[in-house]
Scaffold this motif. Structure first.
Motif, PDB file in Angstrom:
ATOM      1  N   LEU A 151      24.143 -37.427 -12.437  1.00  0.00           N
ATOM      2  CA  LEU A 151      25.247 -38.368 -12.548  1.00  0.00           C
ATOM      3  C   LEU A 151      26.591 -37.689 -12.338  1.00  0.00           C
ATOM      4  O   LEU A 151      27.571 -38.348 -12.063  1.00  0.00           O
ATOM      5  CB  LEU A 151      25.243 -38.994 -13.945  1.00  0.00           C
ATOM      6  N   HIS A 152      26.618 -36.361 -12.503  1.00  0.00           N
ATOM      7  CA  HIS A 152      27.926 -35.702 -12.449  1.00  0.00           C
ATOM      8  C   HIS A 152      28.589 -35.909 -11.090  1.00  0.00           C
ATOM      9  O   HIS A 152      29.792 -35.801 -10.953  1.00  0.00           O
ATOM     10  CB  HIS A 152      27.827 -34.214 -12.796  1.00  0.00           C
ATOM     11  N   ASN A 153      27.748 -36.191 -10.078  1.00  0.00           N
ATOM     12  CA  ASN A 153      28.334 -36.513  -8.785  1.00  0.00           C
ATOM     13  C   ASN A 153      27.835 -37.897  -8.381  1.00  0.00           C
ATOM     14  O   ASN A 153      26.907 -38.033  -7.591  1.00  0.00           O
ATOM     15  CB  ASN A 153      27.939 -35.458  -7.749  1.00  0.00           C
ATOM     16  N   LYS A 154      28.483 -38.897  -8.968  1.00  0.00           N
ATOM     17  CA  LYS A 154      27.985 -40.263  -8.830  1.00  0.00           C
ATOM     18  C   LYS A 154      27.982 -40.732  -7.377  1.00  0.00           C
ATOM     19  O   LYS A 154      27.130 -41.487  -6.958  1.00  0.00           O
ATOM     20  CB  LYS A 154      28.837 -41.190  -9.692  1.00  0.00           C
TER      21      LYS A 154
ATOM     22  N   MET B 142      24.925 -42.433  -5.476  1.00  0.00           N
ATOM     23  CA  MET B 142      25.042 -43.771  -4.892  1.00  0.00           C
ATOM     24  C   MET B 142      24.591 -43.766  -3.436  1.00  0.00           C
ATOM     25  O   MET B 142      23.835 -44.631  -3.007  1.00  0.00           O
ATOM     26  CB  MET B 142      26.494 -44.260  -4.953  1.00  0.00           C
ATOM     27  N   GLU B 143      25.070 -42.755  -2.712  1.00  0.00           N
ATOM     28  CA  GLU B 143      24.722 -42.657  -1.286  1.00  0.00           C
ATOM     29  C   GLU B 143      23.211 -42.513  -1.115  1.00  0.00           C
ATOM     30  O   GLU B 143      22.598 -43.130  -0.257  1.00  0.00           O
ATOM     31  CB  GLU B 143      25.440 -41.466  -0.633  1.00  0.00           C
ATOM     32  N   GLU B 144      22.641 -41.644  -1.947  1.00  0.00           N
ATOM     33  CA  GLU B 144      21.203 -41.384  -1.849  1.00  0.00           C
ATOM     34  C   GLU B 144      20.399 -42.659  -2.133  1.00  0.00           C
ATOM     35  O   GLU B 144      19.460 -42.996  -1.415  1.00  0.00           O
ATOM     36  CB  GLU B 144      20.829 -40.285  -2.846  1.00  0.00           C
ATOM     37  N   LEU B 145      20.793 -43.359  -3.201  1.00  0.00           N
ATOM     38  CA  LEU B 145      20.088 -44.588  -3.560  1.00  0.00           C
ATOM     39  C   LEU B 145      20.249 -45.663  -2.485  1.00  0.00           C
ATOM     40  O   LEU B 145      19.320 -46.409  -2.185  1.00  0.00           O
ATOM     41  CB  LEU B 145      20.567 -45.106  -4.921  1.00  0.00           C
ATOM     42  N   LYS B 146      21.449 -45.723  -1.913  1.00  0.00           N
ATOM     43  CA  LYS B 146      21.686 -46.704  -0.830  1.00  0.00           C
ATOM     44  C   LYS B 146      20.790 -46.417   0.369  1.00  0.00           C
ATOM     45  O   LYS B 146      20.234 -47.314   0.990  1.00  0.00           O
ATOM     46  CB  LYS B 146      23.162 -46.660  -0.394  1.00  0.00           C
ATOM     47  N   LYS B 147      20.665 -45.134   0.662  1.00  0.00           N
ATOM     48  CA  LYS B 147      19.850 -44.718   1.808  1.00  0.00           C
ATOM     49  C   LYS B 147      18.379 -45.100   1.567  1.00  0.00           C
ATOM     50  O   LYS B 147      17.700 -45.640   2.448  1.00  0.00           O
ATOM     51  CB  LYS B 147      19.986 -43.196   1.984  1.00  0.00           C
ATOM     52  N   ILE B 148      17.904 -44.832   0.353  1.00  0.00           N
ATOM     53  CA  ILE B 148      16.532 -45.189  -0.018  1.00  0.00           C
ATOM     54  C   ILE B 148      16.350 -46.711   0.042  1.00  0.00           C
ATOM     55  O   ILE B 148      15.347 -47.215   0.539  1.00  0.00           O
ATOM     56  CB  ILE B 148      16.194 -44.648  -1.435  1.00  0.00           C
ATOM     57  N   ASP B 149      17.357 -47.405  -0.470  1.00  0.00           N
ATOM     58  CA  ASP B 149      17.354 -48.870  -0.434  1.00  0.00           C
ATOM     59  C   ASP B 149      17.158 -49.399   0.981  1.00  0.00           C
ATOM     60  O   ASP B 149      16.377 -50.310   1.217  1.00  0.00           O
ATOM     61  CB  ASP B 149      18.706 -49.410  -0.940  1.00  0.00           C
ATOM     62  N   ARG B 150      17.911 -48.801   1.890  1.00  0.00           N
ATOM     63  CA  ARG B 150      17.852 -49.264   3.291  1.00  0.00           C
ATOM     64  C   ARG B 150      16.459 -49.072   3.875  1.00  0.00           C
ATOM     65  O   ARG B 150      15.950 -49.923   4.591  1.00  0.00           O
ATOM     66  CB  ARG B 150      18.899 -48.522   4.150  1.00  0.00           C
ATOM     67  N   VAL B 151      15.837 -47.936   3.525  1.00  0.00           N
ATOM     68  CA  VAL B 151      14.477 -47.680   4.013  1.00  0.00           C
ATOM     69  C   VAL B 151      13.532 -48.772   3.513  1.00  0.00           C
ATOM     70  O   VAL B 151      12.736 -49.327   4.285  1.00  0.00           O
ATOM     71  CB  VAL B 151      13.968 -46.288   3.531  1.00  0.00           C
TER      72      VAL B 151
ATOM     73  N   ASN C 292      24.571 -48.015 -13.809  1.00  0.00           N
ATOM     74  CA  ASN C 292      24.666 -49.409 -13.383  1.00  0.00           C
ATOM     75  C   ASN C 292      25.728 -49.586 -12.305  1.00  0.00           C
ATOM     76  O   ASN C 292      25.668 -50.510 -11.511  1.00  0.00           O
ATOM     77  CB  ASN C 292      24.972 -50.312 -14.592  1.00  0.00           C
ATOM     78  N   GLU C 293      26.707 -48.670 -12.299  1.00  0.00           N
ATOM     79  CA  GLU C 293      27.714 -48.705 -11.223  1.00  0.00           C
ATOM     80  C   GLU C 293      27.130 -48.155  -9.927  1.00  0.00           C
ATOM     81  O   GLU C 293      27.546 -48.526  -8.839  1.00  0.00           O
ATOM     82  CB  GLU C 293      28.942 -47.884 -11.634  1.00  0.00           C
ATOM     83  N   ALA C 294      26.168 -47.245 -10.061  1.00  0.00           N
ATOM     84  CA  ALA C 294      25.582 -46.619  -8.871  1.00  0.00           C
ATOM     85  C   ALA C 294      24.419 -47.428  -8.315  1.00  0.00           C
ATOM     86  O   ALA C 294      24.098 -47.357  -7.135  1.00  0.00           O
ATOM     87  CB  ALA C 294      25.105 -45.204  -9.211  1.00  0.00           C
ATOM     88  N   ALA C 295      23.761 -48.200  -9.166  1.00  0.00           N
ATOM     89  CA  ALA C 295      22.595 -48.982  -8.731  1.00  0.00           C
ATOM     90  C   ALA C 295      22.540 -50.260  -9.556  1.00  0.00           C
ATOM     91  O   ALA C 295      23.111 -50.322 -10.633  1.00  0.00           O
ATOM     92  CB  ALA C 295      21.324 -48.166  -8.965  1.00  0.00           C
ATOM     93  N   ASP C 296      21.831 -51.228  -9.049  1.00  0.00           N
ATOM     94  CA  ASP C 296      21.735 -52.491  -9.769  1.00  0.00           C
ATOM     95  C   ASP C 296      20.573 -52.405 -10.755  1.00  0.00           C
ATOM     96  O   ASP C 296      19.432 -52.668 -10.418  1.00  0.00           O
ATOM     97  CB  ASP C 296      21.513 -53.624  -8.749  1.00  0.00           C
ATOM     98  N   ILE C 297      20.863 -52.000 -11.971  1.00  0.00           N
ATOM     99  CA  ILE C 297      19.817 -51.758 -12.974  1.00  0.00           C
ATOM    100  C   ILE C 297      19.242 -53.077 -13.483  1.00  0.00           C
ATOM    101  O   ILE C 297      19.980 -53.980 -13.849  1.00  0.00           O
ATOM    102  CB  ILE C 297      20.393 -50.977 -14.169  1.00  0.00           C
TER     103      ILE C 297
END
Length: 311
Positions: free
Chosen positions: A199-202, A206-215, A247-252
């Motif tokens: 989390l220290h580098n939110k 966020m970018e990583e989760l978005k990328k996974i999301d897109r896949v 929750n700011e980085a992903a939709d929990i």
């Protein structure tokens, strides 16, 4: 049913520290006051906030209690005990749709900082789903932490499910891509994804989760999506801060609370629900695979206020 009963016992003993922290203080207020006045409510408020129920939940619970006391013309502090218990339960109702992912072909992201028991939790969840007759695949997409893959693999073997990935330094999105292909080929019911715990580098997270999301959106568009954050109950209010940030980085969509058995801060289960409007879906009270159970607010509050056999 037997498992449920065994878990209630474990929950009762697991909540001992929390009970000592919250309930004994409350009971001394119920017994110590001869009338219900402002001071009585203030004392209760202090106990609830100190017990990690959070300001928001505490205010709601006390507003509710005041209302019940007024409408039911209650005069005795001791009569408030059950009313307070009912108010706490009402704060925590999860609703029936909380476990929809179990009934559908789904992809479940599990996120959480290192050290909260995320990997162990995924292993237990896999075992749980497998015992319900589900076909489960685990994606080891937390490729940042050394040995995360090995640890997860041990759990996968124990749970009797297949794991994809686990190479340190691999691209998480490509691990998810491979896992989705495997899940589709093997007609898996649930794909459990272990994702990065930092989390220290939110922004990176966020970018990583978005990328996974897109896949997943592209490769597995029909899958039902669930994102669970694992929080360590022993950290109390800090767990709430983490949940907010995630929750700011992903939709929990839900929370898993671990290490409930080692803490006096079990009240955090109430706070998460009230402050974030995100349901607690699972709760862990020990090391064994059966120690992760669906969270039942009614059972949780009953275990918290359990008085032994004299009831």
């Amino acid at each position: 049913m037997e498992e449920k009963k065994g878990f209630f016992k474990r929950l009762v003993s697991g909540l001992t520290k929390t009970r000592d922290n919250i309930v004994s203080g409350m009971d001394s207020i119920f017994h110590g006051f001869s009338k219900i006045d402002e001071e009585f409510y203030e004392e209760l408020e202090e106990i609830l906030i100190m017990g990690d129920l959070g300001v928001h939940a505490t205010m709601n619970i006390l507003d509710d209690l005041r209302e019940k006391v007024r409408t039911q013309h209650i005069k005795e502090p001791l009569e408030c005990r059950q009313l307070l218990i009912d108010s706490i339960k009402e704060q925590m109702d999860v609703g029936d749709t909380a476990y929809e992912f179990e009934e559908r072909t789904s992809v479940v992201f599990v996120i959480g900082v290192n050290g909260v028991g995320k990997t162990t939790t995924i292993g237990k969840l896999a075992g749980k789903l497998k015992s319900q007759g589900k076909r489960v695949i685990i994606a080891a997409a937390d490729t940042f932490r050394a040995a995360a893959g090995e640890q997860l693999n041990e759990w996968a073997v124990r749970a009797g499910v297949e794991m994809i990935g686990g190479q340190e330094g691999a691209d998480p999105a490509s691990v998810i891509y491979d896992a989705v292909s495997a899940a589709k080929a093997r007609k898996a019911d649930v794909l459990l994804c272990d994702t990065a715990g930092r989390l220290h580098n939110k922004k990176n997270l966020m970018e990583e989760l978005k990328k996974i999301d897109r896949v997943i959106d592209r490769e597995y568009p029909d899958a039902y999506r669930e994102t669970l954050v694992v929080l360590d109950a022993t950290t109390g209010q800090n767990a709430l801060v983490q949940a907010r940030e995630f929750n700011e980085a992903a939709d929990i969509t839900g929370v898993i609370l671990t290490k409930m058995d080692g803490t006096a801060k079990g009240g955090i289960a109430v706070a998460v629900q009230a402050e974030l409007k995100i349901p607690v879906k699972y709760i862990g009270v020990g090391e064994s695979i059966d120690d992760l159970q669906k969270f039942d607010p009614e059972e949780f509050v009953n275990a918290l206020f359990y008085r032994g056999e004299e009831e």
